[in-house]
Structures are given as structure tokens and as C-alpha cells.
Design an enzyme around this catalytic site. Structure first.
Site, mmCIF file in Angstrom:
data_model
loop_
_atom_site.group_PDB
_atom_site.id
_atom_site.type_symbol
_atom_site.label_atom_id
_atom_site.label_comp_id
_atom_site.label_asym_id
_atom_site.label_seq_id
_atom_site.Cartn_x
_atom_site.Cartn_y
_atom_site.Cartn_z
ATOM 1 N N SER A 1 -1.042 4.954 8.273
ATOM 2 C CA SER A 1 -1.103 3.917 7.250
ATOM 3 C C SER A 1 -1.575 2.575 7.844
ATOM 4 O O SER A 1 -2.672 2.490 8.371
ATOM 5 C CB SER A 1 0.257 3.803 6.561
ATOM 6 N N ASP B 1 -1.399 11.591 -2.135
ATOM 7 C CA ASP B 1 -1.206 10.221 -1.655
ATOM 8 C C ASP B 1 -1.968 9.222 -2.509
ATOM 9 O O ASP B 1 -3.205 9.211 -2.518
ATOM 10 C CB ASP B 1 -1.670 10.112 -0.194
ATOM 11 N N HIS C 1 2.227 10.281 1.071
ATOM 12 C CA HIS C 1 1.810 9.343 2.118
ATOM 13 C C HIS C 1 2.371 9.649 3.501
ATOM 14 O O HIS C 1 1.735 9.339 4.503
ATOM 15 C CB HIS C 1 2.224 7.930 1.697
#
Length: 330
Positions: free
Chosen positions: A123, A274, A304
Site C-alpha cells: 500500500s 481491493d 487490500h
């Protein structure tokens, strides 16, 4: 007196299990080093967020990697164990975080007498990882990109439209009303992000596709010795601090404008569900990317945090990918 520590790895004479402080960029930051053999290749994990420090829980989900690698996690400045109210806000920049990451790499290479490391970013950590590789590619065997972030404005736009659509389709009037009241991003405060993320998680596109994310993570933190009870508070404070100070800089971030020719092999790992970092944006970036070797892998049951939702498949993917890179000698 309870102190921060990490469990020993038994029956391995060359093992390492160390939780320690390092001075990185002039700031005290905490680093977790674990592996069955300290001579194994290094995987350096760059956590998400901003502020999503993971020393307190990551061991519960990736311990199998420790058999083949020296796995290194560090709580970035302003996060988790590395949070301090004395950290200057003007030092909280993406460029400074890249400098920190490079300094960690250099310290690891020097200490363990290795020339390169494998970089694993998740991320927000994928932003730092990609920029770092661009700056010093000679220090990296390869890059494992988990839930790659490319453009925050586009991320938020696609994510908001998805959440609003799901609210309408499910006839969830409360969600639809709150989301319409928010209006389209960008949003000026973290409360708007909180409302959006609450409904995004409700509709299966948030941090996890099914179930709950927060409670299992908190339970893992409380069960392990890496964080003390007060560190859980620091962990939360660090997330709020980091998200707030990076909000403006992240809003203007766009890796599509960065150098898209990298000199190391890369694998993109993306959760099919996601919509925190929507994969359609990462796919555009991936398709433009030039690298010695590149691969895209879907995790069909994840959103995610696929390394939590499909941890066995993720560990296997990492090991198989490294073996593949070694075989073709990219």
C-alpha cells in the site's frame, strides 16, 4: 518489568530474532529482524498506512517466510514504536521517508554482508519502495508490490464511486445518504475518509474482503510481546499523526508521472476485491512499466491486505517468485 521483545526461534543455531532501536535519519526507529538463518537473503518489508506500523502483529502472518529469508520489518518514523510527539512535522515528507528506507537498506547490507535485498512494499509502502528502487536499483534483487498505490486522487475517485454504487445496489439508505453527503473526493478531513472507509469495508472492498480486520489485528498485538499495552495507544496515535501530515502530499502523488523503466524484476500482488487501492489503476501503471521481468498475480479471495486474508498463498508466491528470479538470473 515488561520490555519490548520478540520470541526466539528454537533449534536453529544461526537464527536471529531481534527487536531493536536504530538511529535512522537522526530519528530513533524500531526494527524487527527474524530468520532461521541470518545468512539467508534479506526481505525488507515496507509497511502501509501512512502510519500502518506492523511490528506488533506481522509475525503472526508471515512466520513461514523466516525459514528461507531474514525478514526485516521496521516501524517507519512517526509510526508504531517509532512514533514520538517530538518528531518534527517538517521531517515527515515522502522524500525523507525514501532517505530513511535507503539508510535501513545500507545498514542491513553492511551488517549482514550482503550486496542487495528483496523489497516488499504494501500500500503506502509501495510508493516508498518504488521511488527507492528508482533511486538505487543496484541495492535490490527484486520488488514485490502488494496492493500498489499509483495515484491517490484516482484511488479515492474510483473507490468512492464503487462504494456509492454498492450502497445504491444494496438499497442501503443509510450508507447512500452518508456517502452522498460527503460528496466526491478529495476530502479535507480524516473524518470523511473514516466514513467512506467504514462503508467500503461493509461492501467488501476495504482492508479485508470478508470478516473483520481491526479486532484480529488488535488481538495479535495484545497476544505478542513486541508491543506493550501502551504501545497499542502509540500505534493508533502514530496512524492519526502520519495520515494527517501526509494527506496533502499524497493527494498530489502520481507515479504515472514517474520513471516507468526500472532495473529490477517486479511482481504485482493484487486482491481481486481491493477498492482501497483499486487494481484498475495499478494495472494501467503495470502495463506501462518496463522491467527485466514483471508478473501480475491476482489473489481471488482478498481485498487490500491479501497477506492476511490468503497468507499461505502469499508466502508461497513470495518463495516461488524469488526462486523464479534466481533461475532466470534477471
Amino acid at each position: 518489568m515488561f520490555v519490548n521483545k520478540t520470541p526466539a526461534i528454537p533449534h536453529e543455531s544461526n537464527s536471529i530474532s531481534s527487536l531493536e532501536k536504530m538511529s535512522i535519519g537522526g530519528v530513533e526507529q524500531w526494527v524487527l529482524l527474524r530468520g532461521h538463518d541470518h545468512r539467508n537473503p534479506i526481505i525488507l518489508w515496507v509497511h502501509g498506512g501512512p502510519g500502518g506500523a506492523q511490528i506488533g502483529f506481522i509475525r503472526q502472518f508471515c512466520s513461514d517466510l523466516e525459514k528461507d529469508f531474514l525478514v526485516v520489518n521496521y516501524d517507519q518514523r512517526g509510526s508504531g514504536l517509532s512514533f514520538s510527539k517530538n518528531i518534527p512535522k517538517d521531517s515527515m515528507t515522502i522524500n525523507r521517508m525514501v532517505d530513511d528506507l535507503l539508510e535501513v537498506v545500507e545498514k542491513l547490507c553492511s551488517r549482514f554482508k550482503q550486496d542487495k535485498v528483496y523489497l516488499l512494499g504494501h500500500s503506502w509502502g509501495t510508493i516508498l519502495s518504488y521511488l527507492t528502487i528508482n533511486r538505487r536499483p543496484e541495492r535490490f534483487h527484486g520488488y514485490i508490490a502488494v496492493s500498489q498505490v499509483v495515484n491517490m486522487k484516482e484511488n479515492e475517485r474510483v473507490s468512492y464511486e464503487y462504494t456509492l454504487k454498492k450502497a445504491k445496489e444494496s438499497r442501503n439508505e443509510k450508507a447512500f445518504t452518508q456517502l452522498k453527503k460527503l460528496g466526491a473526493p478529495p476530502w479535507k478531513n480524516l473524518n470523511a475518509d473514516r466514513i467512506h472507509n467504514k462503508w467500503l469495508q461493509e461492501f467488501g472492498g476495504g482492508l479485508v474482503h470478508t470478516g473483520d480486520f481491526v479486532n484480529p489485528i488488535i488481538k495479535s498485538i495484545l497476544k505478542g510481546p513486541e508491543y506493550r499495552l501502551l504501545d497499542l495507544i502509540r500505534w493508533i496515535r502514530g496512524q492519526m499523526f502520519s495520515m494527517k501530515v501526509f494527506k496533502e502530499e499524497l493527494t498530489n502523488l502520481d507515479l504515472l508521472q514517474a520513471n516507468k523503466h526500472i532495473q529490477v524484476p517486479i511482481v504485482f500482488c493484487c486482491g481481486r476485491h481491493d477498492f482501497t487501492a483499486p487494481s484498475e489503476i495499478a494495472e494501467t501503471f503495470y502495463n506501462q512499466l518496463q522491467a527485466p521481468s514483471k508478473k501480475w498475480v491476482w489473489f481471488e479471495e482478498s481485498a487490500h491486505t491479501l497477506f492476511i486474508e490468503e497468507k499461505e498463498a502469499f508466502v508461497k508466491l513470495v518463495k516461488d517468485t524469488v526462486n523464479e528470479w534466481n533461475t532466470i538470473k534477471v
